[in-house]
Enzyme design. Structure first.
Site, PDB file in Angstrom:
ATOM      1  N   ASN A   5       9.884   3.910  -0.003  1.00  0.00           N
ATOM      2  CA  ASN A   5       9.884   4.386   1.059  1.00  0.00           C
ATOM      3  C   ASN A   5      11.390   5.042   1.348  1.00  0.00           C
ATOM      4  OD1 ASN A   5       7.349   4.714   1.781  1.00  0.00           O
ATOM      5  ND2 ASN A   5       7.186   3.051   3.388  1.00  0.00           N
ATOM      6  N   GLU A  11       0.754  -1.266   0.040  1.00  0.00           N
ATOM      7  CA  GLU A  11      -0.131   0.042   0.011  1.00  0.00           C
ATOM      8  C   GLU A  11       0.967   1.428   0.011  1.00  0.00           C
ATOM      9  OE1 GLU A  11      -3.168   0.417  -0.556  1.00  0.00           O
ATOM     10  OE2 GLU A  11      -2.547   2.252  -0.585  1.00  0.00           O
ATOM     11  N   CYS A  17       5.877   4.540   8.986  1.00  0.00           N
ATOM     12  CA  CYS A  17       6.761   3.828   7.792  1.00  0.00           C
ATOM     13  C   CYS A  17       7.960   4.019   7.604  1.00  0.00           C
ATOM     14  CB  CYS A  17       5.936   4.172   6.670  1.00  0.00           C
ATOM     15  SG  CYS A  17       3.965   3.594   6.649  1.00  0.00           S
ATOM     16  N   LYS A  66      10.764   2.685  10.274  1.00  0.00           N
ATOM     17  CA  LYS A  66      10.868   1.384  10.344  1.00  0.00           C
ATOM     18  C   LYS A  66      11.128   0.516   9.077  1.00  0.00           C
ATOM     19  CE  LYS A  66       6.095  -0.352  10.012  1.00  0.00           C
ATOM     20  NZ  LYS A  66       6.017  -1.034   8.509  1.00  0.00           N
ATOM     21  N   LYS A  86      -0.853   7.837   1.670  1.00  0.00           N
ATOM     22  CA  LYS A  86      -0.390   8.717   2.822  1.00  0.00           C
ATOM     23  C   LYS A  86      -1.055   9.211   3.733  1.00  0.00           C
ATOM     24  CE  LYS A  86       0.705  11.857  -0.502  1.00  0.00           C
ATOM     25  NZ  LYS A  86      -0.026  11.290  -1.787  1.00  0.00           N
TER      26      LYS A  86
HETATM   27  P1  NAD Z   1      -2.273  -0.080  12.570  1.00  0.00           P
HETATM   28  O1  NAD Z   1      -1.490  -0.115  13.586  1.00  0.00           O
HETATM   29  O2  NAD Z   1      -2.928   1.230  12.387  1.00  0.00           O
HETATM   30  O3  NAD Z   1      -3.381  -1.078  12.383  1.00  0.00           O
HETATM   31  C1  NAD Z   1      -2.988  -2.268  12.535  1.00  0.00           C
HETATM   32  C2  NAD Z   1      -4.379  -3.128  13.042  1.00  0.00           C
HETATM   33  O4  NAD Z   1      -4.163  -4.441  12.951  1.00  0.00           O
HETATM   34  C3  NAD Z   1      -4.738  -2.663  14.460  1.00  0.00           C
HETATM   35  O5  NAD Z   1      -5.937  -2.230  14.352  1.00  0.00           O
HETATM   36  C4  NAD Z   1      -4.449  -3.987  15.309  1.00  0.00           C
HETATM   37  O6  NAD Z   1      -5.357  -4.207  16.194  1.00  0.00           O
HETATM   38  C5  NAD Z   1      -4.614  -5.012  14.019  1.00  0.00           C
HETATM   39  N1  NAD Z   1      -4.384  -6.408  14.329  1.00  0.00           N
HETATM   40  C6  NAD Z   1      -3.098  -6.792  14.861  1.00  0.00           C
HETATM   41  N2  NAD Z   1      -2.932  -8.209  14.985  1.00  0.00           N
HETATM   42  C7  NAD Z   1      -4.131  -8.541  14.336  1.00  0.00           C
HETATM   43  C8  NAD Z   1      -4.881  -9.849  13.993  1.00  0.00           C
HETATM   44  N3  NAD Z   1      -4.079 -11.219  14.787  1.00  0.00           N
HETATM   45  N4  NAD Z   1      -6.030 -10.040  13.878  1.00  0.00           N
HETATM   46  C9  NAD Z   1      -6.643  -8.823  13.538  1.00  0.00           C
HETATM   47  N5  NAD Z   1      -6.236  -7.686  13.574  1.00  0.00           N
HETATM   48  C10 NAD Z   1      -4.979  -7.498  14.199  1.00  0.00           C
HETATM   49  O7  NAD Z   1      -1.421   0.038  11.274  1.00  0.00           O
HETATM   50  P2  NAD Z   1      -1.501   0.753  10.001  1.00  0.00           P
HETATM   51  O8  NAD Z   1      -0.877   1.908  10.018  1.00  0.00           O
HETATM   52  O9  NAD Z   1      -2.670   0.330   9.275  1.00  0.00           O
HETATM   53  O10 NAD Z   1      -0.369  -0.176   9.038  1.00  0.00           O
HETATM   54  C11 NAD Z   1      -0.768  -1.551   8.666  1.00  0.00           C
HETATM   55  C12 NAD Z   1       0.455  -2.104   7.590  1.00  0.00           C
HETATM   56  O11 NAD Z   1       0.442  -1.349   6.453  1.00  0.00           O
HETATM   57  C13 NAD Z   1       1.847  -1.959   8.119  1.00  0.00           C
HETATM   58  O12 NAD Z   1       2.636  -2.879   7.762  1.00  0.00           O
HETATM   59  C14 NAD Z   1       2.457  -0.550   7.659  1.00  0.00           C
HETATM   60  O13 NAD Z   1       3.862  -0.664   7.338  1.00  0.00           O
HETATM   61  C15 NAD Z   1       1.625  -0.728   6.218  1.00  0.00           C
HETATM   62  N6  NAD Z   1       1.476   0.859   5.879  1.00  0.00           N
HETATM   63  C16 NAD Z   1       1.200   1.508   6.750  1.00  0.00           C
HETATM   64  C17 NAD Z   1       0.615   3.002   5.829  1.00  0.00           C
HETATM   65  C18 NAD Z   1       0.402   4.107   6.863  1.00  0.00           C
HETATM   66  O14 NAD Z   1       0.437   5.194   6.263  1.00  0.00           O
HETATM   67  N7  NAD Z   1      -0.038   3.910   8.088  1.00  0.00           N
HETATM   68  C19 NAD Z   1       0.893   3.166   4.501  1.00  0.00           C
HETATM   69  C20 NAD Z   1       1.333   1.919   3.790  1.00  0.00           C
HETATM   70  C21 NAD Z   1       1.563   0.562   4.408  1.00  0.00           C
END
Ligand code: NAD
Length: 443
Positions: free
Chosen positions: A215, A155, A267, A270, A158
């Site tokens: 990234n 994904e 992002c 990490k 932003k």
């Molecule tokens: P986040 O922490 O906001 O959300 C993750 C969710 O997963 C949480 O609600 C958590 O409770 C849930 N979760 C954890 N274990 C679980 C399980 N076993 N079953 C069900 N739910 C579970 O994280 P995010 O920011 O949405 O990021 C998710 C991924 O996407 C990461 O790998 C991140 O690097 C990537 N990403 C994030 C962004 C961003 O801008 N936040 C952009 C691109 C990619």
């Protein structure tokens, strides 16, 4: 299509809402019961512009459901997305425990119908293969031979502009080994490709790597300009002018070369470290990536050094107004935010802080700065200035772009304005009577 998204955070919720908006039937799943209860009441637990309206609308018309029931949501889905967090482990690697546990759950409940499992979390190269292995192991335990594919669909949204990024993507990268899976993914994303075909199909490992490379490139641009800014300060050049000078070169461009007090967020920090760790694991020392990370880490202290230069090491008698806590404007996310380091460094020297952020106050108060007793939070930006010895701007929210400078001067005890995001013209600020301290410009 029937879609289940496991993990309902920034990525899972936005993806779920946008897929539902396009007419799919989506179930967003999370292990956090409170989060799911709130979502079922129409309360979106994160701040992301436009998300709440979209979630409520699609929940109302039943195209978007929220659940903690992973088995049921796996069984009813044509496509299962894994969008759980992949936080940084102690050694810098991506912690895959949530991904692995979801993969086990999928393997335990997959039904006979063909299913595409999509890895949307940012994960090191090779993770899709690991997901496949974990699912297969669970199927073997169940004595089942079910047809499924694991694809990588990183994904690129932003935070702060996530809905637009998802609805009008620059590109949709899908890594898959199977024609059937790639065709299903093409069909899923077709409604988002009205402008031109932004769908980029490739092999799984290249897709996983693409996210890290993107990234790492963006983080590199930021650390590069920050390093140039630091040199500018020493030699008496002005980074703002240098930025214009280099940005006008089409090969360089203006975007992502803003000097500042460091990048944060969930992002870049990490992902740069996870890529460096992967690289080391394969026997290659990633010198550039290591430098990107260490330049950024130091950059988060630049404003602190500037404050100390003006006020001395002992800040016990001073109050600082802080504008902005979130790691960037448009979000309440404070993961790895520069504000955390800046505020803790100042208060560890005795300073008192009066902090204002339009959205991130709750995150700061309840989590990231909850143990810091020297902070008073306020609900309005000028309130933060009352009795303060200087203003420090950390997050460039729009409402800080054109403030009432006369009011700032009238409320502050001094004329000191530290700008961690170089929002204003130095000459104009001096004419307005400020001692205006920027990044990359001699004080
Ligand atoms: P986040 O922490 O906001 O959300 C993750 C969710 O997963 C949480 O609600 C958590 O409770 C849930 N979760 C954890 N274990 C679980 C399980 N076993 N079953 C069900 N739910 C579970 O994280 P995010 O920011 O949405 O990021 C998710 C991924 O996407 C990461 O790998 C991140 O690097 C990537 N990403 C994030 C962004 C961003 O801008 N936040 C952009 C691109 C990619």
């Amino acid at each position: 299509m029937n879609i289940s998204i496991i993990g309902s955070g920034y990525v899972g919720l936005v993806s779920g809402a946008c897929f539902a908006q396009m007419g799919n039937k989506v179930t967003c799943v999370d292990i956090d019961i409170n989060k799911i209860k709130k979502l079922q009441q129409g309360i979106v637990p994160i701040y992301e512009p436009g998300l709440e309206r979209m979630v409520r609308e699609n929940y109302k018309n039943k195209s978007l459901l929220f659940s903690t029931d992973l088995p049921q949501s796996v069984q009813s889905a044509d496509i299962v997305f894994i969008a759980v967090g992949t936080p940084m482990g102690e050694d810098g690697s991506a912690d895959l425990q949530h991904v692995t546990s979801v993969a086990q759950g999928i393997g335990q409940h997959l039904m006979e119908n063909y299913t595409v499992i999509v890895s949307k979390s940012t994960v090191p190269v090779g993770t899709a293969d690991k997901i496949k292995t974990v699912i297969r192991q669970e199927l073997v335990k169940r004595n089942k031979d079910i047809n499924f594919d694991v694809v990588s669909n990183p994904e690129f949204l932003k935070e702060g502009a996530a809905i637009d990024d998802f609805m009008y993507p620059d590109r949709v990268v899908v890594g898959a080994d199977s024609e059937q899976a790639i065709n299903i993914m093409r069909e899923l994303y077709a409604p988002f490709m009205k402008n031109h075909d932004q769908f980029i199909g490739m092999d799984v490992r290249s897709a996983e790597m693409t996210k890290y490379a993107a990234n790492a490139m963006l983080a590199t641009k930021i650390s590069f300009i920050n390093e140039i800014a630091n040199i500018c300060e020493l030699v008496g050049a002005d980074i703002n002018k240098v930025r214009s000078g280099i940005g006008s070169d089409a090969r360089i461009g203006y975007s992502f070369i803003y000097p500042g007090c460091g990048y944060g967020g969930s992002c870049f920090p990490k992902d740069v470290q996870a890529l460096a760790k992967t690289s080391k694991d394969y026997g290659y020392i990633p010198q550039l990536l290591n430098a990107v990370e260490s330049v950024n880490q130091k950059q988060k202290y630049i404003i602190v050094h500037k404050v100390i230069k003006q006020f001395g090491e002992n800040l016990g008698n001073y109050i600082f107004a802080i504008w902005g806590l979130a790691f960037k404007p448009g979000t309440d996310d404070m993961r790895q935010a520069s504000a955390i380091i800046i505020i803790n460094e100042l208060t560890s020297r005795g300073a008192k802080i009066q902090a204002y952020d339009p959205k991130a106050r709750f995150e700061a108060e309840t989590h990231y700065l909850k143990d810091n007793q020297n902070i008073t939070y306020v609900d309005e930006k000028y309130q933060a200035l009352e009795n303060a010895d200087a203003l420090i701007l950390i997050t460039e929210w729009l409402e800080f772009r054109s403030p009432d400078f006369a009011k700032i001067k009238q409320k502050l005890k001094t004329n000191l304005f530290f700008d961690g995001r170089n929002q204003f013209d130095k000459t104009r600020m001096q004419q307005l009577g400020f001692k205006y301290v920027q990044i990359g410009v001699k004080d």
